[in-house]
Design a protein around this motif. Structure first.
Motif, PDB file in Angstrom:
ATOM      1  N   TYR A 145       0.484  -0.948  -0.036  1.00  0.00           N
ATOM      2  CA  TYR A 145       0.175   0.007  -0.240  1.00  0.00           C
ATOM      3  C   TYR A 145       1.001   1.521  -0.072  1.00  0.00           C
ATOM      4  O   TYR A 145       2.120   1.286   0.883  1.00  0.00           O
ATOM      5  N   TRP A 177      -5.641   4.658  -1.459  1.00  0.00           N
ATOM      6  CA  TRP A 177      -5.718   4.022  -0.408  1.00  0.00           C
ATOM      7  C   TRP A 177      -6.969   2.396  -0.831  1.00  0.00           C
ATOM      8  O   TRP A 177      -7.437   1.107  -0.612  1.00  0.00           O
ATOM      9  N   SER A 184      -7.308   5.467   8.084  1.00  0.00           N
ATOM     10  CA  SER A 184      -6.376   4.168   8.156  1.00  0.00           C
ATOM     11  C   SER A 184      -7.123   3.175   8.571  1.00  0.00           C
ATOM     12  O   SER A 184      -6.613   2.188   8.229  1.00  0.00           O
ATOM     13  N   LEU A 230      -6.641   0.334   5.344  1.00  0.00           N
ATOM     14  CA  LEU A 230      -5.225  -0.225   5.670  1.00  0.00           C
ATOM     15  C   LEU A 230      -5.678  -1.526   6.340  1.00  0.00           C
ATOM     16  O   LEU A 230      -5.804  -1.656   7.242  1.00  0.00           O
ATOM     17  N   TYR A 254       0.009  -2.107   8.535  1.00  0.00           N
ATOM     18  CA  TYR A 254       0.011  -0.637   7.836  1.00  0.00           C
ATOM     19  C   TYR A 254      -0.773   0.660   8.498  1.00  0.00           C
ATOM     20  O   TYR A 254      -0.279   1.641   9.474  1.00  0.00           O
TER      21      TYR A 254
END
Length: 403
Positions: A181, A215, A258, A261, A265
């Motif tokens: 990623y 993402w 986030s 992820l 990550y």
């Protein structure tokens, strides 16, 4: 007893912060030195196969300068604006006020353009309103192509120094094609394959639509990214205040998104964001070295680890200077001011840790003719041209079958 508790509290604080810094710096070194830059892929898509879209609210003169700088090979240029403006050399498309979707502000404009504008090109190259791109050789065959960034000075030397410092750290972007990623994206100069955009869409509520899109694309699978070392020049924030708001939005959006992820990550992103924000309080780490009042456990090890971080701080500044090819006088000023520059660079991130924002605040821009130094942009472009020629030669030297 009180003094002992104070010393223990300081030790826990100092070692926690220093450990976060050390892990983040060590990861960066492994990433850049061990993992290494991704291989440059051959240029397979000509500029004629790319549609340019410049995103703005209504900064007519700024956008005009951006359009004027585009190479003639990019002949399909659209300006996506929130209000009617006039721009020569481009089709201006105004987002209707009645258009509704989940995305807001810039994301809303991106989504409207995706849905409503007919696009026959294979790729859409998105530029911010102040992105100057004078040369463009084409694109490698990848779903997402990230252009490199080079902010130029507007009204503030401190914010310019902060951008030079950031570019030293951001050399890691060349490694991102090797990672599962990408750790972030820069939407001011990014090309997206049209069919990928239609599959992923921009229709999500986020304040960092560029990183969020990338993402989600990687989360969906079967997506690849390439890094194109063609420097797209944008403006450094015109004031420290604007930079703080900008950095706050970046960290707030990355933290909020986030969850897209994988778990490891997410932990990495949390640690890196914390390291960035905690630089704001990093001067406190020097207290044991300058005063007998505060003591810390394992003082010798502490001193060496702190020295490692200081070397890293100055190292990123020197790398940024090398990236820019700036004058020696600028390097001297940067090295003298780097402790202050690093702290103000982290102020917005520190603010985001304790009070994240959900609002998209547009960073102020000025027309290139009104920059503090009227020759700044042109000088930077001239310096960049030599780098561009070398990049084109290297790209052309890679045979298509090597991709």
């Amino acid at each position: 007893m009180y003094n002992q508790l104070m010393d223990l509290g300081f030790t826990l604080f100092a070692w926690t912060v220093l450990t976060i810094f050390f892990v983040a710096t060590a990861f960066w070194l492994v990433e850049v030195v061990v993992v290494g830059r991704a291989r440059r892929e051959a240029i397979e898509h000509e500029p004629a196969d790319v549609e340019v879209r410049v995103m703005t609210v209504a900064a007519e003169r700024v956008v005009q300068a951006t359009v004027d700088q585009l190479p003639a090979e990019l002949d399909t240029v659209r300006v996506i604006a929130e209000r009617p403006i006039t721009v020569e050399g481009a089709e201006v498309c105004v987002v209707p006020s009645e258009f509704e979707c989940e995305a807001t502000r810039k994301g809303r404009a991106l989504e409207w353009a995706r849905r409503e504008l007919n696009c026959t090109a294979s790729y859409i190259l998105y530029l911010d309103e102040d992105t100057l791109l004078r040369e463009f050789p084409g694109l490698p065959d990848a779903d997402i192509v990230q252009l490199s960034e080079q902010p130029i000075r507007s009204d503030s030397w401190l914010t310019y120094f902060a951008e030079v410092f950031r570019m030293g750290f951001q050399l890691e972007q060349a490694v991102f094609p090797k990672l599962r990623y990408p750790l972030y994206a820069w939407g001011g100069g990014i090309a997206v394959r049209k069919h990928l955009e239609d599959r992923i869409t921009w229709d999500v509520n986020t304040v960092t639509e560029d990183t969020n899109f990338v993402w989600r694309a990687f989360q969906a699978g079967e997506c690849d990214l390439q890094f194109l070392n063609i420097r797209a020049m944008n403006q450094a924030p015109p004031s420290v205040r604007e930079m703080i708001y900008q950095r706050r939005r970046w960290i707030s959006g990355a933290a909020r998104d986030s969850h897209l992820l994988p778990r490891r990550y997410q932990l990495l992103a949390l640690m890196r964001n914390a390291a960035w924000g905690l630089v704001f309080v990093s001067p406190l780490l020097a207290l044991p070295l300058v005063t007998p009042v505060s003591v810390v456990l394992f003082p010798v090890v502490y001193g060496y680890v702190l020295l490692f971080q200081v070397v890293g701080l100055f190292g990123w500044a020197v790398l940024g200077y090398w990236y820019y090819g700036e004058r020696p006088l600028v390097l001297a000023a940067l090295l003298v001011t780097i402790p202050l520059v690093a702290v103000i660079h982290a102020a917005g991130a520190f603010w985001a840790i304790f009070q994240p924002t959900t609002e998209f605040r547009v960073t102020q821009k000025v027309p290139p003719s009104e920059l503090e130094d009227g020759k700044v942009a042109e000088a930077a472009i001239t310096e960049r041209d030599a780098d561009y020629e070398r990049t084109v030669e290297e790209a052309e030297s890679v045979e298509p079958w090597q991709s």
